[in-house]
Design an enzyme around this catalytic site. Sequence first.
Site, PDB file in Angstrom:
ATOM      1  N   CYS A  33       3.593   4.690  -3.141  1.00  0.00           N
ATOM      2  CA  CYS A  33       2.707   4.209  -2.076  1.00  0.00           C
ATOM      3  C   CYS A  33       1.468   5.087  -1.956  1.00  0.00           C
ATOM      4  O   CYS A  33       0.372   4.596  -1.685  1.00  0.00           O
ATOM      5  CB  CYS A  33       3.466   4.135  -0.752  1.00  0.00           C
ATOM      6  SG  CYS A  33       4.851   2.972  -0.829  1.00  0.00           S
ATOM      7  N   THR A  34       1.641   6.370  -2.184  1.00  0.00           N
ATOM      8  CA  THR A  34       0.502   7.284  -2.161  1.00  0.00           C
ATOM      9  C   THR A  34      -0.430   6.994  -3.335  1.00  0.00           C
ATOM     10  O   THR A  34      -1.650   6.940  -3.168  1.00  0.00           O
ATOM     11  CB  THR A  34       0.986   8.746  -2.186  1.00  0.00           C
ATOM     12  OG1 THR A  34       1.776   8.981  -1.014  1.00  0.00           O
ATOM     13  CG2 THR A  34      -0.174   9.714  -2.227  1.00  0.00           C
TER      14      THR A  34
END
Length: 150
Positions: free
Chosen positions: A44-45
């Site tokens: 997600c980062t």
Amino acid sequence: MLNVGDPFPNFSLKNQDEETVTLADLKGKKAVLYFYPKDDTSGCTAEACGFRDGMPNFEGTGIYGISPDDAKSHRKFIEKYDLNFPLLVDEDHRLAEELGLWVEKTLYGKKYMGIDRTTYLLDEEGKIAQIWAKVKPEGHAEEVRAALDA
């Protein structure tokens, strides 16, 4: 299941600052709505930072990340990675469920419910112009950018 050309469902979600964002707010310009599982996790980062770094190339297009995390988590995620676009709260995963993105997943043999990483590109009227399902986070922002140029 929604398809290209379908209107995106109406929604009303809070952003990281507890301000309400609706589908009507997005109309008049293209918008990218990317659904991701959890703030501050590796995939997600990578996805969020891809959109952050590519933001100059998305001029005139709104970018919105959506996950079940709360506003406080979103604020921390934005501050930690200097994200330059809003994150929307779907804490009860109502929108994700409506889109069929709240699914059973398996990790290390354990089953749980979570987000099926998916991105929607909306046109200026709020209709779906493109859908990316089962997104691979690395390089995804470039894929979306290329679709905007097509």
